[in-house]
Design an enzyme around this catalytic site. Structure first.
Site, PDB file in Angstrom:
ATOM      1  N   HIS A 152     -21.427   7.872   6.179  1.00  0.00           N
ATOM      2  CA  HIS A 152     -21.333   9.321   6.109  1.00  0.00           C
ATOM      3  C   HIS A 152     -22.668   9.897   5.651  1.00  0.00           C
ATOM      4  O   HIS A 152     -23.225   9.451   4.661  1.00  0.00           O
ATOM      5  CB  HIS A 152     -20.223   9.703   5.120  1.00  0.00           C
ATOM      6  N   GLU A 158      -5.884   2.740   8.042  1.00  0.00           N
ATOM      7  CA  GLU A 158      -7.279   2.281   8.154  1.00  0.00           C
ATOM      8  C   GLU A 158      -7.394   0.769   8.281  1.00  0.00           C
ATOM      9  O   GLU A 158      -8.367   0.265   8.842  1.00  0.00           O
ATOM     10  CB  GLU A 158      -8.083   2.769   6.933  1.00  0.00           C
ATOM     11  N   HIS A 168     -18.456   4.830   4.171  1.00  0.00           N
ATOM     12  CA  HIS A 168     -17.366   5.774   3.979  1.00  0.00           C
ATOM     13  C   HIS A 168     -16.034   5.275   4.541  1.00  0.00           C
ATOM     14  O   HIS A 168     -14.971   5.503   3.979  1.00  0.00           O
ATOM     15  CB  HIS A 168     -17.770   7.079   4.673  1.00  0.00           C
ATOM     16  N   GLY A 208       0.828  -1.198   0.000  1.00  0.00           N
ATOM     17  CA  GLY A 208       0.000   0.000   0.000  1.00  0.00           C
ATOM     18  C   GLY A 208       0.862   1.247   0.000  1.00  0.00           C
ATOM     19  O   GLY A 208       1.932   1.282   0.617  1.00  0.00           O
ATOM     20  N   LEU A 234      -6.814  10.979   8.381  1.00  0.00           N
ATOM     21  CA  LEU A 234      -5.515  11.411   7.855  1.00  0.00           C
ATOM     22  C   LEU A 234      -4.498  11.424   8.985  1.00  0.00           C
ATOM     23  O   LEU A 234      -3.350  10.999   8.828  1.00  0.00           O
ATOM     24  CB  LEU A 234      -5.646  12.797   7.232  1.00  0.00           C
ATOM     25  N   GLY A 243       1.102   3.802   4.221  1.00  0.00           N
ATOM     26  CA  GLY A 243       2.082   2.999   3.488  1.00  0.00           C
ATOM     27  C   GLY A 243       3.245   3.822   2.972  1.00  0.00           C
ATOM     28  O   GLY A 243       4.417   3.476   3.172  1.00  0.00           O
ATOM     29  N   GLY A 277      -0.694   4.504   0.371  1.00  0.00           N
ATOM     30  CA  GLY A 277      -1.484   5.634   0.858  1.00  0.00           C
ATOM     31  C   GLY A 277      -0.727   6.361   1.950  1.00  0.00           C
ATOM     32  O   GLY A 277       0.493   6.224   2.076  1.00  0.00           O
ATOM     33  N   ARG A 284     -22.022  12.051  12.775  1.00  0.00           N
ATOM     34  CA  ARG A 284     -22.332  11.366  11.524  1.00  0.00           C
ATOM     35  C   ARG A 284     -23.341  10.240  11.681  1.00  0.00           C
ATOM     36  O   ARG A 284     -24.275  10.102  10.889  1.00  0.00           O
ATOM     37  CB  ARG A 284     -21.042  10.792  10.920  1.00  0.00           C
TER      38      ARG A 284
END
Lengths: 250, 644
Positions: B266, B432, B408, B40, B448, B45, B42, B337
């Site tokens: 979401h 995640e 989401h 990964g 994030l 990663g 992202g 949410r």
């Protein structure tokens, strides 16, 4: 209320990099106007699969217009006729009922076709690897607010940093130049105080790599900026030229 | 096997500092003798791969996209939290910790969450140093905005593209290490299995997505940073390629899976337009600051709106039900949410939903435009309004937006200890794909933060602690363990290609998504979940008989890629249902209809369920075994959330 429409698709089919490609014609029916362009291709692919024919290959991922993976040349324009959106956010209401839509891959020597509409854009990664970064290791201890950056420059840097690396600029350019892509990164970092110490080296190294990859020269037609889904401004290229010139003579 | 979270001793605020000192180090000259695989690219990663390489380790980094810069972290809009207290509004590490624990409905580990809040400030420093163009004030200082679930202004942002800018920052650090030869990048490559030798993770099996080549890669440790599994639901805000295969393969090799049913829905997404839809688009939560949510008071009016006989702007004030403001007078449209999502579902279930499908509610800016003027609203939300208009062909300045909840984020994931190590030694999970920090509900602007905290500031330390105890010798990738794993992968691919059934992969995926959404979605009950389990099993059986995958393995074959992912989703979906079934309480994003207050609000059961549910794979024909990690709260007092 949504309407349903029919289309004739002329799609570039090419089994792999070695073989010669050709256009093939397909019909798609009962496409609702709220369907996105890529969803229309999904529908075509479902039909092809059920008929036992090889589906059409295309790159896509986020489908929110930000990852930069989708890359279709539609009716002679990268990302199709809508302004400032990627293909994945364009909807079929843009195309009249009964019309013929021509779909091609990005065409550039530096972006060889892998299969059908999928191209290899790793040249962009190599350009960034050549200098599109600030040399800082993990573990900085300076407080973020110790570096003051005027809002004006931060905003300009952000405008340039919005580039999604899709390659539409290259596809739009008659010379297949990558100047808009390179200038966006060079501009972002040149506008920020953090980027100053490597400023000259960066401009030289990135341009050198760009040339090595086989992208064409820039003749300032502005097609890149006009077709950019994120509206990256042509003034970035002017800034890159200045950066490169200054770095070359000093 | 018993679960040991390895939480360090000492007061909460000193645990991480003490632990960093107590962990073993690898001498700089020896680091180059170790290889690490990172799957990964992202936020977690790319940050981990770059940081490992900077330390001197040899890194192999894999992603299924054509470039690391495409990872789905890029799509995050709103921002990233940090406890800088730049606004002098009383923020602190403890407050960020407290908000995150409370927001997660007390189903996460205190020590992990505190550490997350502690390193949040380092992240902002790091990203600014990399050249991430965060929003600034005129004086040149960093700007902040506020976000749901918090009473302080602590969210840093880069317009509506914060995820993109943070990812490109991590990507630039990664690119620098690729150029330096310390990271070898494998784009368009998908991990299909993890390989264990003597009980330790020592490599992975991959498929080259262009050539179909199945390959073995060996290393001294493996880090998974492969994101969430929201695509179990078919329609979600995840990228089309986002998948759960890496974590699922790890689970089947012995890594425990924690809280699989904890998924986040979401509330503000663009509604589904019809059965041709492939994915859902999120509209930033910030819209609820000025938009008012409503549906008509009567089913009759709703019907007229659905048929287009009546326009929403023509519905008189007395016929509108601003249901969030009515039910939750103190929080109004800014409830968390999960609460906003559940109420939207309720009014649509009553038949008062709008849009062609009846599965939408209005988000109306009329009053805000009257109050502040169109210019002010345009300056705040112009880009979002434009995006909405591109997708729906409706102008939200003139007619209310329509929104509906969508999947989401997944709070559940691989169980990890304080070191982010799974129950398989040498196998780590970051971002995640682990379960660690968000409990039963994640707060906005925290995804994030967690991805980068894990990647930059936690795993580089903890992996050294692990590697310090691992011998230098490399394991050759032609050992029988690798060959056997390769064979099993090839067998599975061969089976899929040989079925030549009559249904496409997408047909199965859509059916799975519908089961999950209807019965393991926003609201869950015993009956529905029991049915869902049976339906998933039947669907899976049919899949392995009747799916149609054309082409061969030895080429770019996007249908085959999808088939492998959907096959795993169909197993993972069942575990999610099992988990939802066993947790007879409502908490965070998990609403069990049997566990609600008289007013219909979620009712947590701390006496019986204040634990992490970690599931152990026992074999395809056997039910997974439940292990409980009790959650001990020493620094916060458990309270029932109320937004009335």
């Amino acid at each position: 209320m949504e309407k349903e429409r029919n289309y004739t698709l002329k799609i570039w089919r090419q089994p792999n990099a070695q073989s010669k490609g050709e256009f093939k014609t397909y019909e798609v029916k009962n496409i609702s106007t709220g369907t996105s362009f890529l969803e229309m291709l999904d529908i075509l692919n479902e039909e092809l699969t059920l008929k036992g024919e090889d589906p059409v290959y295309f790159d896509h991922d986020c489908r929110e217009g930000i990852c930069g993976m989708c890359s279709l040349f539609i009716n002679g324009r990268p990302h199709g006729p809508d302004e400032e959106v990627t293909v994945c956010q364009m909807h079929m209401r843009m195309f009249e009922d009964g019309s013929t839509i021509t779909i091609e891959p990005w065409r550039a020597r530096a972006f060889p076709v892998i299969k059908d509409l999928v191209v290899d854009r790793s040249a962009f990664d190599r350009i960034i690897q050549a200098g599109g970064f600030i040399s800082v290791n993990t573990g900085v201890t300076t407080d973020a607010n110790a570096i003051l950056i005027s809002k004006e420059n931060a905003d300009l840097a952000m405008d340039a940093a919005a580039c999604i690396g899709c390659g539409a600029c290259v596809a739009a350019c008659k010379n297949a130049s990558a100047m808009l892509f390179v200038s966006a990164k060079v501009s972002q970092l040149a506008l920020l105080p953090q980027g100053q110490s490597e400023r000259k080296r960066r401009a030289l190294a990135m341009v050198e790599q760009m040339d090595k990859e086989g992208f064409g020269a820039c003749t300032n037609t502005g097609a890149c900026s006009a077709e950019c889904p994120k509206g990256i401004d042509l003034s970035n290229i002017a800034r890159l030229n200045r950066e490169y010139f200054t770095a070359s003579v000093s | 096997m018993s679960l040991d979270a390895k939480i360090p001793e000492g007061p909460l605020a000193e645990k991480w500092t003490r632990h960093k000192f107590n962990m073993k180090l690898v001498n700089p000259a020896n680091k180059r003798k170790y290889d690490i695989i990172v799957v990964g690219t992202g936020l977690a990663g790319a940050a981990a791969a770059a940081s490992f390489a900077e330390l001197g380790y040899n890194v192999k980094n894999f992603c299924y996209q054509d470039s690391p810069r495409r990872a789905h972290s890029i799509a995050a809009q709103g921002g990233i939290n940090a406890a800088k207290n730049y606004k002098n509004d009383g923020d602190s590490v403890f407050r960020l910790f407290y908000d995150t624990i409370k927001g997660g409905d007390y189903r996460s580990r205190e020590a992990n969450v505190y550490r997350l809040a502690e390193v949040s400030n380092n992240i902002i420093d790091q990203c600014v140093a990399q050249g991430v163009p965060f929003a600034r004030e005129y004086g040149g200082l960093l700007d902040n905005r506020s976000f749901g679930g918090a009473q302080v202004s602590r969210t840093f942002y880069a317009r509506g593209q914060t995820g993109q800018q943070l990812l490109l920052g991590a990507y630039s650090a990664l690119s620098r290490q690729i150029a330096a030869g310390k990271v070898k990048l494998y784009p368009r490559t998908e991990m299909l299995d993890v390989v264990l030798i003597d009980g330790k993770a020592r490599g992975i099996i991959t498929r080259d997505l262009i050539t179909g080549k199945i390959e073995s890669h060996s290393a001294h440790a493996v880090v998974l940073a492969t994101g969430g599994y929201g695509n179990v639901f078919f329609l979600s805000t995840n990228a089309m390629g986002s998948n759960g295969s890496a974590v699922w393969r790890a689970y089947k090799k012995g890594a425990f899976f924690a809280n699989p049913s904890f998924t986040q829905i979401h509330p503000t997404c663009i509604p589904v337009h019809g059965d041709q839809q492939s994915k859902l688009t999120l509209m930033s939560e910030s819209l609820r600051n000025d938009g008012r949510v409503w549906v008509p008071k009567t089913v009759e009016t709703a019907e007229k709106l659905r048929k287009g006989e009546l326009k929403p702007v023509d519905v008189p004030e007395e016929d509108r039900d601003y249901y969030l403001e009515r039910i939750y007078p103190s929080f109004g449209n800014l409830v968390p949410r999960d609460v906003a999502s559940r109420n939207a579902k309720n009014v649509c279930d009553e038949g008062r939903g709008v849009g062609e499908t009846g599965l939408a509610v209005y988000l109306d800016f009329r009053d805000a435009i009257e109050r502040d003027g169109r210019d002010v609203i345009e300056a705040k939300y112009g880009n979002l309004f434009q995006m909405y208009e591109k997708i729906t062909a409706e102008n939200p300045y003139e007619t209310p937006m329509m929104i509906y909840p969508a999947i989401h984020y997944t709070m559940g994931g691989l169980w990890v200890d304080y070191n982010l190590q799974t129950t398989i030694p040498g196998l780590f999970a970051a971002g995640e794909c682990n379960f660690s920090d968000h409990g039963a509900n994640r707060l906005g602007a925290s995804a994030l933060m967690q991805g980068l905290a894990d990647g930059y500031f936690i795993i580089p330390y903890t992996i050294s602690n692990y590697l310090a105890g691992v011998p230098f010798e490399k394991v050759p990738a032609d050992r029988p363990e690798f060959k056997e794993a390769e064979e099993r992968v090839k067998e599975r691919i061969g089976k899929l290609l040989s079925l030549k059934g009559k249904h496409t992969v997408d047909e199965f995926h859509k059916r799975l998504g519908k089961i999950m959404w209807d019965k393991c979605g926003m609201s869950r009950n015993e009956k529905g979940l029991t049915e869902a389990k049976k339906e998933i099993q039947e669907l899976r059986e049919q899949f392995w008989k009747e799916v149609k995958v054309l082409g061969a393995n030895e080429e770019l074959n996007q249908t085959l890629e999808k088939a492998l992912r959907v096959a795993d989703f169909m197993e993972l979906g069942e575990l999610m249902v099992d988990d939802a079934l066993h947790r007879r309480e409502s908490c965070g994003g998990h609403f069990r209809e049997e566990s609600q207050t008289e007013e219909g609000e979620a009712k947590r059961d701390d006496e019986n369920f204040a634990y992490v549910a970690a599931w152990e794979y026992q074999g395809d024909d056997k039910p997974a075994k439940l292990h409980k990690e009790e959650l001990i709260f020493e620094n916060v007092k458990l309270t029932q959330r109320s937004y009335k």
